[in-house]
Scaffold this motif. Structure first.
Motif, PDB file in Angstrom:
ATOM      1  N   HIS A 163      -6.917   4.830  -2.941  1.00  0.00           N
ATOM      2  CA  HIS A 163      -6.286   3.507  -3.010  1.00  0.00           C
ATOM      3  C   HIS A 163      -4.785   3.587  -3.254  1.00  0.00           C
ATOM      4  N   GLN A 164      -4.301   4.641  -3.935  1.00  0.00           N
ATOM      5  CA  GLN A 164      -2.862   4.719  -4.148  1.00  0.00           C
ATOM      6  C   GLN A 164      -2.105   4.946  -2.842  1.00  0.00           C
ATOM      7  N   ALA A 165      -2.803   5.413  -1.811  1.00  0.00           N
ATOM      8  CA  ALA A 165      -2.163   5.679  -0.519  1.00  0.00           C
ATOM      9  C   ALA A 165      -1.998   4.419   0.330  1.00  0.00           C
ATOM     10  N   VAL A 166      -2.711   3.362  -0.014  1.00  0.00           N
ATOM     11  CA  VAL A 166      -2.708   2.143   0.813  1.00  0.00           C
ATOM     12  C   VAL A 166      -1.320   1.508   0.939  1.00  0.00           C
ATOM     13  N   PRO A 167      -0.582   1.276  -0.169  1.00  0.00           N
ATOM     14  CA  PRO A 167       0.722   0.597  -0.027  1.00  0.00           C
ATOM     15  C   PRO A 167       1.715   1.366   0.836  1.00  0.00           C
ATOM     16  N   GLY A 168       1.745   2.691   0.717  1.00  0.00           N
ATOM     17  CA  GLY A 168       2.665   3.482   1.525  1.00  0.00           C
ATOM     18  C   GLY A 168       2.348   3.387   3.003  1.00  0.00           C
ATOM     19  N   PHE A 169       1.077   3.534   3.354  1.00  0.00           N
ATOM     20  CA  PHE A 169       0.680   3.454   4.756  1.00  0.00           C
ATOM     21  C   PHE A 169       1.069   2.101   5.339  1.00  0.00           C
ATOM     22  N   GLU A 170       0.832   1.042   4.572  1.00  0.00           N
ATOM     23  CA  GLU A 170       1.175  -0.305   5.056  1.00  0.00           C
ATOM     24  C   GLU A 170       2.676  -0.446   5.270  1.00  0.00           C
ATOM     25  N   ALA A 171       3.476   0.094   4.333  1.00  0.00           N
ATOM     26  CA  ALA A 171       4.928  -0.024   4.445  1.00  0.00           C
ATOM     27  C   ALA A 171       5.473   0.755   5.636  1.00  0.00           C
ATOM     28  N   TRP A 172       4.897   1.923   5.915  1.00  0.00           N
ATOM     29  CA  TRP A 172       5.417   2.786   6.981  1.00  0.00           C
ATOM     30  C   TRP A 172       4.917   2.387   8.363  1.00  0.00           C
ATOM     31  N   PHE A 173       3.639   2.022   8.444  1.00  0.00           N
ATOM     32  CA  PHE A 173       3.009   1.848   9.754  1.00  0.00           C
ATOM     33  C   PHE A 173       2.617   0.405  10.081  1.00  0.00           C
ATOM     34  N   GLY A 174       2.816  -0.518   9.121  1.00  0.00           N
ATOM     35  CA  GLY A 174       2.618  -1.933   9.403  1.00  0.00           C
ATOM     36  C   GLY A 174       1.186  -2.418   9.408  1.00  0.00           C
ATOM     37  N   ILE A 175       0.264  -1.605   8.915  1.00  0.00           N
ATOM     38  CA  ILE A 175      -1.144  -1.997   8.842  1.00  0.00           C
ATOM     39  C   ILE A 175      -1.649  -1.688   7.439  1.00  0.00           C
ATOM     40  N   ARG A 176      -2.334  -2.632   6.820  1.00  0.00           N
ATOM     41  CA  ARG A 176      -2.925  -2.367   5.513  1.00  0.00           C
ATOM     42  C   ARG A 176      -4.312  -1.763   5.722  1.00  0.00           C
ATOM     43  N   PRO A 177      -4.483  -0.480   5.390  1.00  0.00           N
ATOM     44  CA  PRO A 177      -5.751   0.188   5.675  1.00  0.00           C
ATOM     45  C   PRO A 177      -6.811  -0.121   4.623  1.00  0.00           C
ATOM     46  N   THR A 178      -8.038   0.142   4.984  1.00  0.00           N
ATOM     47  CA  THR A 178      -9.180  -0.079   4.095  1.00  0.00           C
ATOM     48  C   THR A 178      -9.776   1.259   3.679  1.00  0.00           C
ATOM     49  N   VAL A 179     -10.105   1.381   2.404  1.00  0.00           N
ATOM     50  CA  VAL A 179     -10.790   2.570   1.895  1.00  0.00           C
ATOM     51  C   VAL A 179     -12.282   2.384   2.144  1.00  0.00           C
ATOM     52  N   THR A 180     -12.869   3.290   2.892  1.00  0.00           N
ATOM     53  CA  THR A 180     -14.279   3.189   3.274  1.00  0.00           C
ATOM     54  C   THR A 180     -15.074   4.398   2.785  1.00  0.00           C
ATOM     55  N   GLN A 181     -16.389   4.268   2.853  1.00  0.00           N
ATOM     56  CA  GLN A 181     -17.263   5.377   2.490  1.00  0.00           C
ATOM     57  C   GLN A 181     -17.050   6.557   3.431  1.00  0.00           C
ATOM     58  N   ALA A 182     -16.803   6.283   4.696  1.00  0.00           N
ATOM     59  CA  ALA A 182     -16.563   7.364   5.663  1.00  0.00           C
ATOM     60  C   ALA A 182     -15.326   8.170   5.264  1.00  0.00           C
ATOM     61  N   LEU A 183     -14.290   7.483   4.809  1.00  0.00           N
ATOM     62  CA  LEU A 183     -13.085   8.178   4.369  1.00  0.00           C
ATOM     63  C   LEU A 183     -13.367   9.014   3.141  1.00  0.00           C
ATOM     64  N   ARG A 184     -14.111   8.479   2.182  1.00  0.00           N
ATOM     65  CA  ARG A 184     -14.483   9.244   0.986  1.00  0.00           C
ATOM     66  C   ARG A 184     -15.184  10.537   1.372  1.00  0.00           C
ATOM     67  N   GLU A 185     -16.117  10.442   2.307  1.00  0.00           N
ATOM     68  CA  GLU A 185     -16.883  11.620   2.696  1.00  0.00           C
ATOM     69  C   GLU A 185     -16.000  12.661   3.383  1.00  0.00           C
ATOM     70  N   ILE A 186     -15.039  12.205   4.171  1.00  0.00           N
ATOM     71  CA  ILE A 186     -14.118  13.143   4.829  1.00  0.00           C
ATOM     72  C   ILE A 186     -13.267  13.864   3.800  1.00  0.00           C
ATOM     73  N   ILE A 187     -12.718  13.139   2.842  1.00  0.00           N
ATOM     74  CA  ILE A 187     -11.878  13.754   1.815  1.00  0.00           C
ATOM     75  C   ILE A 187     -12.699  14.695   0.952  1.00  0.00           C
ATOM     76  N   LEU A 188     -13.890  14.319   0.602  1.00  0.00           N
ATOM     77  CA  LEU A 188     -14.742  15.196  -0.202  1.00  0.00           C
ATOM     78  C   LEU A 188     -15.113  16.469   0.553  1.00  0.00           C
ATOM     79  N   GLY A 189     -15.136  16.378   1.880  1.00  0.00           N
ATOM     80  CA  GLY A 189     -15.493  17.540   2.689  1.00  0.00           C
ATOM     81  C   GLY A 189     -14.363  18.506   2.921  1.00  0.00           C
ATOM     82  N   THR A 190     -13.119  18.124   2.562  1.00  0.00           N
ATOM     83  CA  THR A 190     -11.980  19.013   2.748  1.00  0.00           C
ATOM     84  C   THR A 190     -11.838  19.926   1.548  1.00  0.00           C
ATOM     85  N   LYS A 191     -11.354  21.107   1.778  1.00  0.00           N
ATOM     86  CA  LYS A 191     -11.176  22.092   0.699  1.00  0.00           C
ATOM     87  C   LYS A 191      -9.704  22.206   0.321  1.00  0.00           C
TER      88      LYS A 191
END
Length: 279
Positions: A251-279
């Motif tokens: 969630h801390q990444a949301v404001p930056g992404f919106e400011a840079w790219f003009g879209i307010r992104p949503t934190v989803t379960q799919a995103l959680r699983e991708i981040i948890l899968g990275t080493k």
């Protein structure tokens, strides 16, 4: 695919290979089909002035900032937001069309968003909060809790002087207590937050008993490796509601992404699983 008009952002740190931010922002760029790129940038401390000049010269929309630059970067900002001044660190840079830089800190917003969205029943006015630790993460948590409406917060740290510094900086909402006073402080606690690295993989355990904690209290840990820390595990066994620390990162990444790219992104379960899968 990106075009010659692609919007550019990234993350600066030293080292930077461990950062999950490129995967996180890369997921959103792909998901929302943004014409843009998010780039990991290994910047040694002595190269920070040149890196800032490079952001301006290359037309970057902004950048995240991680260790060891979160304090040093402040002198290169044209404007430092109130949250960054109170927390004492910058983690997000936004460049305007003239190359002027605003530095802010989004950790507090990420922490509060994670609480509200992970546990919609959490009420900031339900009672006192107890925060363990007195480092930079604790400052972000305190700033967020006070803005959310928590009026009484007890900060416990093994070095009492550091907790007292926070109590002075965030007066009148914060009281400093010794770590030995935590059991008594939990008796009417509505929210318990661990901001220390204790309990993280490879770190010593967090030595705290929850016997006096009300069953109605919410327990959260900003650590997310492991996702279920010993503190959260013990709280679950007692029947307390819990919130893990991964959501704060996302969630801390949301404001930056919106400011840079003009879209307010949503934190989803799919995103959680991708981040948890990275080493």
């Amino acid at each position: 695919m990106i075009s010659g008009a692609a919007k550019l952002a990234g993350v600066m740190g030293w080292p930077i290979s461990h950062s999950k931010s490129p995967v996180l922002h890369g997921y959103w760029l792909d998901h929302y089909k943004v014409d843009g790129a998010y780039i990991p940038m290994a910047v040694a401390p002595e190269d920070l002035p040149r890196a800032i000049a490079g952001l301006r010269a290359l037309g970057f929309k902004g950048s995240n900032v991680t260790v060891p630059h979160k304090q040093a970067i402040m002198e290169f900002c044209d404007t430092v937001a109130e949250d960054a001044r109170m927390i004492g660190a910058v983690n997000t840079l936004v460049l305007d069309t003239e190359g002027r830089i605003t530095g802010s800190n989004t950790d507090h917003a990420g922490f509060i968003a994670n609480l509200h969205l992970s546990d919609p029943s959490w009420d900031p006015k339900a009672g006192p909060a107890v925060v363990l630790g007195a480092g930079g993460a604790a400052r972000a948590v305190l700033y967020g809790l006070i803005r959310a409406g928590v009026s009484k917060i007890r900060v416990a740290n093994r070095t009492l002087e550091r907790a007292q510094t926070l109590a002075q900086d965030f007066a009148p909402h914060v009281e400093a207590i010794a770590f030995t006073e935590v059991p008594a402080a939990l008796s009417d606690c509505a929210l318990l937050v661990n901001t220390t690295s204790l309990g993280m993989a490879g770190q010593p355990p967090l030595d705290i008993r929850l016997d006096g904690l009300p069953k109605t209290a919410l327990v959260t840990d900003i650590v997310y490796a492991p996702l279920i820390t010993p503190l959260l595990s013990e709280a679950m066994k007692r029947g307390n509601r819990t919130v893990d620390g991964l959501g704060m990162l996302l969630h801390q990444a949301v404001p930056g992404f919106e400011a840079w790219f003009g879209i307010r992104p949503t934190v989803t379960q799919a995103l959680r699983e991708i981040i948890l899968g990275t080493k």
